[in-house]
Design a protein around this motif. Sequence first.
Motif, short mmCIF file in Angstrom:
data_model
loop_
_atom_site.label_atom_id
_atom_site.label_comp_id
_atom_site.label_asym_id
_atom_site.label_seq_id
_atom_site.Cartn_x
_atom_site.Cartn_y
_atom_site.Cartn_z
N SER A 53 17.10 5.16 -9.35
CA SER A 53 18.49 5.12 -8.93
C SER A 53 19.17 6.47 -9.16
O SER A 53 19.88 6.96 -8.30
N LEU A 54 18.96 7.08 -10.29
CA LEU A 54 19.55 8.39 -10.54
C LEU A 54 18.50 9.45 -10.86
O LEU A 54 18.77 10.63 -10.73
N GLY A 55 17.33 9.04 -11.28
CA GLY A 55 16.28 9.99 -11.61
C GLY A 55 15.56 10.47 -10.37
O GLY A 55 16.02 10.31 -9.25
N ARG A 56 14.40 11.05 -10.60
CA ARG A 56 13.66 11.56 -9.45
C ARG A 56 12.72 10.50 -8.90
O ARG A 56 12.11 9.74 -9.65
N GLY A 57 12.59 10.49 -7.60
CA GLY A 57 11.69 9.57 -6.94
C GLY A 57 10.31 10.19 -6.76
O GLY A 57 10.15 11.40 -6.87
N VAL A 58 9.32 9.35 -6.50
CA VAL A 58 7.95 9.80 -6.34
C VAL A 58 7.36 9.14 -5.11
O VAL A 58 7.51 7.93 -4.92
N ILE A 59 6.69 9.93 -4.27
CA ILE A 59 5.86 9.41 -3.19
C ILE A 59 4.47 10.01 -3.41
O ILE A 59 4.34 11.21 -3.62
N LEU A 60 3.47 9.15 -3.38
CA LEU A 60 2.10 9.57 -3.67
C LEU A 60 1.20 9.16 -2.51
O LEU A 60 1.29 8.04 -2.02
N ILE A 61 0.36 10.08 -2.05
CA ILE A 61 -0.63 9.79 -1.01
C ILE A 61 -2.00 10.03 -1.63
O ILE A 61 -2.28 11.12 -2.13
N LEU A 62 -2.83 9.00 -1.59
CA LEU A 62 -4.17 9.07 -2.17
C LEU A 62 -5.20 8.79 -1.08
O LEU A 62 -5.09 7.80 -0.36
N VAL A 63 -6.18 9.68 -0.95
CA VAL A 63 -7.27 9.51 0.00
C VAL A 63 -8.55 9.44 -0.81
O VAL A 63 -8.83 10.33 -1.61
N VAL A 64 -9.31 8.34 -0.61
CA VAL A 64 -10.56 8.18 -1.34
C VAL A 64 -11.71 8.01 -0.35
O VAL A 64 -11.54 7.53 0.77
N ALA A 65 -12.89 8.43 -0.79
CA ALA A 65 -14.11 8.26 -0.02
C ALA A 65 -14.57 6.82 -0.14
O ALA A 65 -14.07 6.07 -1.00
N PRO A 66 -15.53 6.39 0.68
CA PRO A 66 -16.03 5.01 0.56
C PRO A 66 -16.60 4.68 -0.83
O PRO A 66 -16.60 3.53 -1.24
N ASP A 67 -17.02 5.71 -1.59
CA ASP A 67 -17.54 5.47 -2.94
C ASP A 67 -16.47 5.59 -4.02
O ASP A 67 -16.78 5.72 -5.20
N ASP A 68 -15.20 5.58 -3.65
CA ASP A 68 -14.04 5.63 -4.54
C ASP A 68 -13.86 6.95 -5.28
O ASP A 68 -13.20 6.99 -6.32
#
Length: 141
Positions: A53-68
């Motif tokens: 609400s007042l702090g900082r927001g976070v957006i995260l994009i994670l790309v993993v291979a088929p073996d994690d």
Amino acid sequence: MALWQIGLLLLAAVWLLQAVGTWLQMRHYREVMGTIHSRWTDGYMGVGNARASLGRGVILILVVAPDDTIRDLFVMEGRSVFAKFKRLDQFEGRDVVSLLADEAFIGMRGRKQALEQALQQIENAKARKSEAAAALRDQPA
């Protein structure tokens, strides 16, 4: 010019600046997503966010291979529309479980929630893919 008119003009100028900043941030988001889609043809991608609400927001994009193993990790953190994605190269090639255990990464506010959302999207994509493969196998020839 009356004081209320000046205040109204300032409010309109700030609103316009926010609209332009939001447009620029969305353009940056689309560019990052386009780069990811063109770079990787297999594996899974998840996106998570944590709003404050007042702090900082976070957006995260994670790309993993088929073996994690982690292929790409991008994080956008900030309080304004001027925040940009930062690629965290130090996590590439590591296992997803090790990322969850990394206190330096998880310890920053909002990252854990965003990571959990991204991982949930990846698990959902894996489940849909295995269901589709099972449905293809069960079809009569």
